[in-house]
Design a protein around this motif. Structure first.
Motif, PDB file in Angstrom:
ATOM      1  N   SER A 162      70.790   2.616  23.992  1.00 14.66           N
ATOM      2  CA  SER A 162      70.937   3.946  23.354  1.00 14.66           C
ATOM      3  C   SER A 162      72.170   4.650  23.890  1.00 14.66           C
ATOM      4  N   CYS A 206      83.633   6.111  17.762  1.00 14.54           N
ATOM      5  CA  CYS A 206      83.875   6.053  16.322  1.00 14.54           C
ATOM      6  C   CYS A 206      84.298   7.416  15.790  1.00 14.54           C
ATOM      7  N   ALA A 207      83.648   8.454  16.316  1.00 14.88           N
ATOM      8  CA  ALA A 207      84.025   9.802  15.863  1.00 14.88           C
ATOM      9  C   ALA A 207      85.443  10.121  16.273  1.00 14.88           C
ATOM     10  N   GLN A 228      79.198   5.683  19.105  1.00 19.08           N
ATOM     11  CA  GLN A 228      79.259   6.710  18.068  1.00 19.08           C
ATOM     12  C   GLN A 228      80.326   7.759  18.393  1.00 19.08           C
ATOM     13  N   SER A 229      80.392   8.102  19.701  1.00 19.30           N
ATOM     14  CA  SER A 229      81.437   9.089  20.082  1.00 19.30           C
ATOM     15  C   SER A 229      82.817   8.484  19.911  1.00 19.30           C
ATOM     16  N   LEU A 279      75.090   2.986  22.407  1.00 21.61           N
ATOM     17  CA  LEU A 279      75.229   3.371  21.012  1.00 21.61           C
ATOM     18  C   LEU A 279      75.835   4.759  20.893  1.00 21.61           C
ATOM     19  N   LYS A 280      75.378   5.649  21.806  1.00 18.96           N
ATOM     20  CA  LYS A 280      75.947   7.002  21.780  1.00 18.96           C
ATOM     21  C   LYS A 280      77.431   6.957  22.091  1.00 18.96           C
TER      22      LYS A 280
END
Length: 242
Positions: free
Chosen positions: A207, A217-218, A214-215, A210-211
């Motif tokens: 997790s 990717c952002a 995601q950060s 993944l976070k």
């Protein structure tokens, strides 16, 4: 008088013979008659007759002695004295024999009465003993039957106990196997709990990764959006590009 004494002696001899010899029911009949004579005023009457006969016997002995003395004094006895002497001796002998037979009859009656009583008691004892033996034999048979029944019940109980022991042994072996299975399940549970904890830890790490992705990717998206806006802001730089 000696005719009467002879009759009495013959009657007493007959009674004594009937008492001594068991001739059909005559002995019992004579015993019953003598029992009746000895009841009530019978003994007093018999004693009176015996006393009278004793007095007569004594008087006859005295007369015989007087005649003997008289004969000794005279040297001889007259025919009348000889007849009287023989008559008195005969009467004394008959009276003595009658008294003796009476005594024999009385003693024999007492003996037979006691013997009859003892016989009746012995028969009663034998009857009671026989009844006791029959009762004891019946009780012994009942006890033997009870023993046989109890032995059969004991055998049945032994068989039931053996079957129950087998069931208990089977149950104990089943319990042991269940305990082993429970121990194995407990170990498996601990292993699964440990695996679950490891999975939860890995899930938490994933997790976080993944976070982070995601950060990232952002950030990449922001950078890409900025890069798309560059031609718009600087068109002169990109005009000579075919």
């Amino acid at each position: 008088m000696y005719e009467l004494l002879i009759t009495v002696v013959i009657a007493e001899a007959a009674v004594a013979s009937l008492l001594l010899l068991k001739i059909g029911p005559l002995r019992k009949l004579v015993l019953k008659i003598l029992d009746q004579l000895k009841m009530g005023r019978g003994p007093v009457t018999v004693k009176g007759i015996a006393g009278t006969m004793g007095v007569i016997l004594l008087s006859r002995f005295i007369s015989v002695v007087k005649m003997q003395n008289k004969g000794e004094m005279l040297g001889t006895m007259s025919p009348t004295d000889q007849v009287l002497y023989r008559t008195h001796i005969l009467e004394a002998s008959l009276i003595s024999f009658a008294v003796f037979l009476g005594f024999i009859i009385d003693q024999t009656h007492d003996y037979l009465t006691k013997l009859t009583g003892w016989t009746n008691k012995q028969e009663e004892v034998d009857r009671l003993q026989k009844e006791k033996e029959e009762k004891s034999s019946k009780e012994i048979k009942q006890l033997q039957e009870k023993i046989v029944t109890l032995s059969e019940d004991l055998k049945k109980l032994k068989l039931e106990c053996a079957e129950k022991d087998k069931c208990v042994q089977t149950s104990e072996s089943h319990v042991v196997s269940l305990q082993k299975q429970a121990a194995d399940l407990l170990l498996e549970h601990d292993r699964l709990v440990e695996d679950s904890q490891n999975i939860q830890t890995q899930s938490a790490i994933l997790s976080e990764d993944l976070k982070k992705l995601q950060s990232e990717c952002a950030e990449l998206r922001l950078q890409f959006s900025h890069m798309e806006k560059i031609p718009e802001n600087f068109p002169c730089l990109f005009a000579s590009v075919p």
